[in-house]
Enzyme design. Structure first.
Site, PDB file in Angstrom:
ATOM      1  N   ASP A   1       0.825  -1.171   0.192  1.00 42.01           N
ATOM      2  CA  ASP A   1      -0.043   0.005   0.166  1.00 42.01           C
ATOM      3  C   ASP A   1       0.746   1.175  -0.090  1.00 42.01           C
ATOM      4  OD1 ASP A   1       1.007  -0.062   2.380  1.00 42.01           O
ATOM      5  OD2 ASP A   1      -0.711  -0.024   3.596  1.00 42.01           O
TER       6      ASP A   1
ATOM      7  N   GLU B   1       3.097   2.317   2.143  1.00 36.28           N
ATOM      8  CA  GLU B   1       3.619   2.598   3.467  1.00 36.28           C
ATOM      9  C   GLU B   1       5.093   2.310   3.525  1.00 36.28           C
ATOM     10  OE1 GLU B   1       1.121   1.358   6.572  1.00 36.28           O
ATOM     11  OE2 GLU B   1      -0.357   2.995   6.035  1.00 36.28           O
TER      12      GLU B   1
ATOM     13  N   ARG C   1      10.464  27.203   1.817  1.00 33.29           N
ATOM     14  CA  ARG C   1      10.040  28.316   0.977  1.00 33.29           C
ATOM     15  C   ARG C   1       8.769  28.805   1.510  1.00 33.29           C
ATOM     16  NH1 ARG C   1      11.606  26.996  -4.955  1.00 33.29           N
ATOM     17  NH2 ARG C   1      11.232  24.793  -4.176  1.00 33.29           N
ATOM     18  N   GLN C   2       7.947  27.970   2.244  1.00 30.19           N
ATOM     19  CA  GLN C   2       6.733  28.293   2.908  1.00 30.19           C
ATOM     20  C   GLN C   2       6.942  28.631   4.212  1.00 30.19           C
ATOM     21  OE1 GLN C   2       3.702  28.502   1.133  1.00 30.19           O
ATOM     22  NE2 GLN C   2       2.381  29.279   2.932  1.00 30.19           N
TER      23      GLN C   2
ATOM     24  N   HIS D   1      17.001  27.919   3.141  1.00 26.96           N
ATOM     25  CA  HIS D   1      16.349  29.001   2.321  1.00 26.96           C
ATOM     26  C   HIS D   1      16.013  30.256   3.098  1.00 26.96           C
ATOM     27  CE1 HIS D   1      14.714  31.120  -1.015  1.00 26.96           C
ATOM     28  NE2 HIS D   1      13.574  31.207  -0.447  1.00 26.96           N
TER      29      HIS D   1
ATOM     30  N   ASP E   1      19.618  37.113  -7.886  1.00 23.88           N
ATOM     31  CA  ASP E   1      19.038  38.258  -7.137  1.00 23.88           C
ATOM     32  C   ASP E   1      19.761  38.791  -5.938  1.00 23.88           C
ATOM     33  OD1 ASP E   1      18.456  36.699  -4.797  1.00 23.88           O
ATOM     34  OD2 ASP E   1      16.906  35.872  -5.841  1.00 23.88           O
TER      35      ASP E   1
ATOM     36  N   LYS F   1      16.149  40.148 -10.305  1.00 23.85           N
ATOM     37  CA  LYS F   1      15.211  39.116 -10.616  1.00 23.85           C
ATOM     38  C   LYS F   1      13.559  39.729  -9.914  1.00 23.85           C
ATOM     39  CE  LYS F   1      14.203  35.004  -8.552  1.00 23.85           C
ATOM     40  NZ  LYS F   1      14.539  33.753  -8.015  1.00 23.85           N
TER      41      LYS F   1
ATOM     42  N   ARG G   1      10.069  37.848  -9.093  1.00 28.94           N
ATOM     43  CA  ARG G   1       9.307  36.605  -9.234  1.00 28.94           C
ATOM     44  C   ARG G   1       7.937  36.968  -9.684  1.00 28.94           C
ATOM     45  NH1 ARG G   1       9.341  31.576  -9.329  1.00 28.94           N
ATOM     46  NH2 ARG G   1      11.635  31.312  -8.647  1.00 28.94           N
TER      47      ARG G   1
ATOM     48  N   ASP H   1      23.153  29.749  -6.747  1.00 28.40           N
ATOM     49  CA  ASP H   1      21.756  29.945  -6.214  1.00 28.40           C
ATOM     50  C   ASP H   1      21.806  28.770  -5.066  1.00 28.40           C
ATOM     51  OD1 ASP H   1      19.340  31.096  -5.629  1.00 28.40           O
ATOM     52  OD2 ASP H   1      18.495  30.949  -7.500  1.00 28.40           O
TER      53      ASP H   1
HETATM   54  C1  R5P Z   1      14.316  31.724  -4.462  1.00 23.96           C
HETATM   55  O1  R5P Z   1      14.315  32.694  -3.790  1.00 23.96           O
HETATM   56  C2  R5P Z   1      15.472  30.868  -4.589  1.00 23.96           C
HETATM   57  O2  R5P Z   1      16.592  31.253  -3.936  1.00 23.96           O
HETATM   58  C3  R5P Z   1      15.696  30.459  -5.886  1.00 23.96           C
HETATM   59  O3  R5P Z   1      16.022  31.332  -6.587  1.00 23.96           O
HETATM   60  C4  R5P Z   1      14.453  29.721  -6.527  1.00 23.96           C
HETATM   61  O4  R5P Z   1      13.907  28.650  -5.734  1.00 23.96           O
HETATM   62  C5  R5P Z   1      14.669  29.232  -7.861  1.00 23.96           C
HETATM   63  O5  R5P Z   1      13.438  28.704  -8.347  1.00 23.96           O
HETATM   64  P1  R5P Z   1      13.322  28.325  -9.902  1.00 23.96           P
HETATM   65  O6  R5P Z   1      14.295  27.454 -10.281  1.00 23.96           O
HETATM   66  O7  R5P Z   1      11.744  27.629  -9.893  1.00 23.96           O
HETATM   67  O8  R5P Z   1      13.505  29.533 -10.597  1.00 23.96           O
END
Ligand code: R5P
Length: 284
Positions: free
Chosen positions: A34, A36, A91-92, A124, A162, A185, A187, A211
Site C-alpha cells: 500500500d 507505506e 520556502r513556505q 532558504h 537576485d 530578478k 518573481r 543559487d
Molecule cells: C528563490 O528565492 C530561490 O533562491 C531560488 O532562486 C528559486 O527557488 C529558484 O526557483 P526556480 O528554479 O523555479 O526559478
C-alpha cells in the site's frame, strides 16, 4: 559513533561517515504494497552517538525520516543528531495568504520531537532554525565547497540571480578569489520570473551563477540568457539544492555550459559533497 543513512541520502551518508571516521549503519528500507514505508536498522546502536542523514523532500522521504528517528530512539542511544541536508517546504516560511500553514514550521516541529540536535544546509529561510526550540539547531554553509569547485574551473566572476543572494555569491567569490555581482530578478509566480537587464562586465569571462535552490530552473535560464547576450565566454550554474522540477535539466543544459549541485539532494548533476562542512559542525 554511527551514521544512519536514509534512502534519500546514501552517498552523503557514506561521505559523512568517512569524514567523521564513524561506522555506517546497515539500514533496510522498503515499501509495503500500500506504499507505506518500512525501515529497520540492523546494527546495535545502544549507547552510541548517532547521526541520521535524510533529506526531507519529497514527502515520502519525510515519513522515512520520522520512522528512522523513532527506530534510532528505540535503541536508547547516547545522542541523536538529525541532519536534514535539504529542508523541504523551507520556502513556505510564513503565511502569504490567510488560512495557509507555516509549512516549514510544521516540519521543524515534527523533526525536533525525536532528536537531540538538528543540522541542515543552506536553509532558504534562516527563521526556520529558530523554530527548533530547546535543542541546538545549526545551519551549515555549502559555499566553501562550492567555491573550491569553481576555483578549479577557473571562474572569473560569480553572480547571484537576485540581490537577496548577493552575500552568498560574495562568499563563494572570496573562496574563488574573483569578483561577485548580482542580477535583478522579480518573481511573477511559482514558475515565472522576470530579469531586469543589468549591464555587467562579463564579456569574454568564465561566469558562475550560484543559487541556493534550482526548482523549475526559470531563474537560472533567464539569468543565463541575459549573460549570453552580454557576451560571456561560458556559464556554469551551481546550486546547493537541485530540485529540478518539471524536467528542468534539459532546459538548463540548453543555456548553460555546465550544471552542478551539491549532494543535499542526490541527482544526476551532483558533483560537490557538503560532507566536510557537516562533519566540521557535527564535531563542534
Ligand atoms: C528563490 O528565492 C530561490 O533562491 C531560488 O532562486 C528559486 O527557488 C529558484 O526557483 P526556480 O528554479 O523555479 O526559478
Amino acid at each position: 559513533m554511527f551514521v544512519v543513512g536514509g534512502s534519500a541520502s546514501p552517498s552523503l551518508s557514506k561521505e559523512l561517515a568517512k569524514s567523521l571516521r564513524a561506522k555506517l549503519a546497515k539500514v533496510e528500507t522498503k515499501r509495503f504494497p500500500d506504499d507505506e514505508c518500512y525501515v529497520r536498522i540492523d546494527d546495535d546502536l545502544a549507547d552510541e552517538d548517532v547521526i541520521l542523514v535524510q533529506t526531507a523532500w519529497p514527502d515520502k522521504n519525510i515519513m522515512e525520516l520520522l520512522l528512522l528517528q523513532d527506530a534510532i530512539k528505540e535503541f536508547d542511544v547516547a545522542s541523536l543528531t538529525t541532519v536534514v541536508p535539504y529542508f523541504g517546504y523551507s520556502r513556505q516560511d510564513k503565511q502569504f495568504k490567510p488560512g495557509e500553514p507555516i509549512s516549514a514550521r510544521a516540519l521543524a516541529r515534527m523533526i525536533q520531537m525525536s532528536t537531540d540536535e538538528f543540522i541542515t544546509v543552506d536553509i532558504h529561510a534562516p527563521s526556520v532554525i529558530d523554530w527548533f526550540e530547546g535543542i541546538p539547531a545549526k545551519n551549515v554553509a555549502a559555499y566553501p565547497q562550492i567555491g573550491k569547485y569553481l576555483k578549479g574551473k577557473g571562474t572569473q566572476l560569480v553572480l547571484s540571480p537576485d540581490e537577496g543572494r548577493a552575500e552568498h555569491a560574495k562568499h563563494v567569490a572570496d573562496v574563488v578569489n574573483c569578483e561577485s555581482d548580482y542580477l535583478v530578478k522579480e518573481r511573477i509566480d511559482g514558475e515565472t520570473v522576470k530579469m531586469t537587464p543589468k549591464r555587467l562586465d562579463v564579456k569574454g569571462k568564465k561566469v558562475a551563477i550560484v543559487d541556493d535552490i534550482i526548482s523549475t530552473g526559470g531563474t537560472i535560464v533567464k539569468a543565463a540568457e541575459q549573460l549570453k547576450k552580454q557576451g560571456c565566454a561560458s556559464i556554469v550554474a551551481v546550486c546547493t539544492h537541485g530540485v529540478f522540477a518539471n524536467n528542468a535539466i534539459p532546459r538548463l543544459e540548453a543555456v548553460c555550459d555546465e550544471l552542478c549541485t551539491t549532494d543535499t539532494i542526490e541527482n544526476p548533476k551532483t558533483c560537490i559533497t557538503v560532507a566536510p562542512e557537516i562533519a566540521r559542525i557535527a564535531k563542534d
